[in-house]
Every structure is written in C-alpha cells, then in structure tokens.
Motif scaffolding. Structure first.
Motif, PDB file in Angstrom:
ATOM      1  N   ASP A   1       0.815  -1.211   0.000  1.00  0.00           N
ATOM      2  CA  ASP A   1       0.000   0.000   0.000  1.00  0.00           C
ATOM      3  C   ASP A   1       0.850   1.263   0.000  1.00  0.00           C
ATOM      4  OD1 ASP A   1      -2.229  -1.580   0.030  1.00  0.00           O
ATOM      5  OD2 ASP A   1      -2.624  -1.363   2.174  1.00  0.00           O
ATOM      6  N   GLY A   2       2.006   1.200   0.654  1.00  0.00           N
ATOM      7  CA  GLY A   2       2.873   2.375   0.681  1.00  0.00           C
ATOM      8  C   GLY A   2       3.392   2.734  -0.692  1.00  0.00           C
TER       9      GLY A   2
ATOM     10  N   THR B   1       1.988   1.991  -3.684  1.00  0.00           N
ATOM     11  CA  THR B   1       0.921   2.510  -4.549  1.00  0.00           C
ATOM     12  C   THR B   1       0.463   3.889  -4.089  1.00  0.00           C
ATOM     13  OG1 THR B   1      -0.744   1.294  -3.256  1.00  0.00           O
ATOM     14  CG2 THR B   1       0.132   0.226  -5.240  1.00  0.00           C
ATOM     15  N   ALA B   2       0.443   4.115  -2.777  1.00  0.00           N
ATOM     16  CA  ALA B   2       0.050   5.434  -2.262  1.00  0.00           C
ATOM     17  C   ALA B   2       1.045   6.503  -2.704  1.00  0.00           C
ATOM     18  CB  ALA B   2      -0.055   5.408  -0.742  1.00  0.00           C
TER      19      ALA B   2
ATOM     20  N   ARG C   1       0.145   7.572  -6.237  1.00  0.00           N
ATOM     21  CA  ARG C   1      -1.034   8.439  -6.237  1.00  0.00           C
ATOM     22  C   ARG C   1      -0.693   9.834  -5.700  1.00  0.00           C
ATOM     23  NH1 ARG C   1      -3.349   4.056  -3.614  1.00  0.00           N
ATOM     24  NH2 ARG C   1      -3.662   5.344  -1.759  1.00  0.00           N
ATOM     25  N   LYS C   2       0.105   9.879  -4.657  1.00  0.00           N
ATOM     26  CA  LYS C   2       0.465  11.169  -4.056  1.00  0.00           C
ATOM     27  C   LYS C   2       1.288  12.011  -5.028  1.00  0.00           C
ATOM     28  CE  LYS C   2       2.794  13.240  -0.056  1.00  0.00           C
ATOM     29  NZ  LYS C   2       3.541  12.957   1.212  1.00  0.00           N
TER      30      LYS C   2
END
Length: 286
Positions: A45-46, A48-49, A52-53
């Motif tokens: 998740d880190g 992919t986040a 996005r960020k």
C-alpha cells in the motif's frame, strides 16, 4: 482530448517525472510497475500510495499501466503448459489490482515475448489458450470489481507473430467478449496495417479503449510517415473518449541504443498533439 506519457521513458524519480510532464503540458501519466515496485505480486500500500500522491501533487491523472511483462519474464498467455498459463493469469490479475491501486483504469498488454506463438504449437491452439487466459473467470471478476480495462495491443511484425493487426485484436476482444477487455492501438504499429488507418480505426472503434501516439521513426508522433490529420478526424468522428498517450519506440528500432533526449521528445510531442488535435492546453508549456 487529453494527453499522457509513459513515465518509463524518464530515468528520474516519480515525483520529478510527474512534475516535469505536468510542466510540459501533459494531463496524465502511464506508470510502468517496475519503476516503483519490485513486483506487482508483492507491491504494498505504501508503494501505490506514493504513486497516487506524486501524481496528485503534480496535478496529473494516472491513466494506467502500459506494460505488463519484461522481456525475460517466464509467463505466456498461449503456453501449452497449464501451469505457465495459470501463473500468467495470476500476474495479470495482480497487474490489474495494482493499476486500480495507483488510480488507473487501463492496462495495456503488449508483451511480445509472452504472446508469440510457442515453438511447436499450432497457431490456432495458441489462440485458444490465449483467449482462455484472458477469459479466466477470476481475472474477469477482478476487472469488473476494479473497473480496469485490459487492452490487447496489436504489435506489427517482426515484434511478434501473434495478434499483429488491429482486426486480429478486435477478433481477440470479441472472442473474450467482456466489457472490460478492449483494444489499444498505436500509431507506430498502425503504419504496418494493409488498410488505410481511418478504416482500421472505424472498425476498432467499438473496442478502442486506449491510443498510443508514435510514428514510424519511433521518436514521437511528429516524425515518420503516418499522417495524424486523418487519425484525429477519425477519433473525433467515432467519439473516442480515451487518452492519447505518448509511447516512443526508438529503443527497439535497429541495433543502436536508445540515446534520444527524452525531454526533447516529450516537449516536441505534446506540442504536436495539441496543435494537431486543436487543443489549446490547460497547462503551461515550457
């Protein structure tokens, strides 16, 4: 019309690449998985986040994933070995989930080494295996749940001997027969089509989910024998609503290494696309 570019052409950190593309006037970015994770199967998740960020900070849309496999990956959609096909489908599912996690909704399947007809396998059998791979119920359910569209992209010879024309890609999508399986066409490969490109685009229109902009010289849509005027007219006539995304092919042409200036290509290409499509652009050009 909105325009994007694949981040893989830039050898920079994601945030720098995204900021640069936004400054040049692009609306979106295609993100190749191995530029931000070791494997789509283990992406967290880190990771992919962070994608996005970085995109949100630059004001870019994440369009999707332009490449699924690297040349040496041991997967194949048409393999005679069911275990290989199962492993390939698992990788496709992971790629689709990764695409959704970074905010994209398009996955382009080019991957010549994972689709060319295996040695000793009849082409019709390879076709049946490949269609079955794309028709895997778990894969189709993942596409439905995520809203991602998986696109078969025809690749002209000599890059592959499997799905080398738009008509074959259309037939492939129709054989799978799922709303989240479509077609991506590319100006570079369209140059090898026997029929006029506008005719090809009109036939593909019901399945056309993505369009890659390049030309026969492999360094952007301005350079080569393909006339983009009729392409623009036809995409508008068929009400194409997807992205037009820059993917250059100079690195696979001939024996010379890919030494062209990425920034020069990106700047020249967005200027050409906005001029040709008649878009004044929502971003400053630098």
């Amino acid at each position: 019309m909105q325009f994007a570019m694949c981040n893989e052409h830039y050898d920079r950190p994601l945030s720098e690449t995204f900021d640069r593309l936004a400054a040049l006037g692009y609306d979106g970015v295609e993100v190749t998985p191995w530029t931000f994770t070791d494997s789509v199967r283990t992406v967290d998740d880190g990771e992919t986040a962070a994608v996005r960020k970085a995109a949100a900070s630059a004001g870019l849309d994440v369009v999707g994933i332009p490449r699924v496999f690297r040349a040496g990956d041991d997967e194949h959609i048409g393999s005679p070995d069911p275990a290989v096909r199962d492993r390939t489908v698992d990788a496709l599912r992971a790629t689709v989930e990764c695409c959704a996690a970074i905010g994209g909704d398009i996955v382009v399947f080019g991957s010549p080494n994972q689709r060319s007809v295996p040695e000793g396998v009849d082409e019709a059998v390879a076709w049946e295996h490949a269609v079955a791979s794309f028709s895997d119920p778990d894969l189709l359910e993942t596409l439905r749940e995520t809203g991602v569209t998986l696109c078969m992209e025809p690749l002209s010879p000599p890059h592959t001997d499997f799905v080398t024309t738009a008509d074959e890609a259309i037939a492939f999508a129709e054989a799978v027969d799922h709303p989240n399986v479509g077609v991506c066409l590319d100006g570079y490969h369209l140059a090898a089509e026997a029929d006029p490109i506008p005719d090809v685009l009109r036939r593909a229109a019901p399945h056309l989910a993505h369009f890659h902009a390049d030309n026969t010289e492999g360094r952007g849509p301005r350079h080569g024998t393909v006339d983009y005027g009729p392409i623009v007219e036809t995409l508008r006539a068929v009400d194409y609503e997807g992205y037009v995304s820059l993917e250059v092919h100079a690195d696979i042409l001939g024996d010379e290494p890919f030494t062209l200036d990425t920034d020069e290509i990106a700047r020249d290409s967005i200027a050409f696309l906005r001029e040709t499509f008649g878009a004044d652009g929502s971003r400053p050009k630098v």
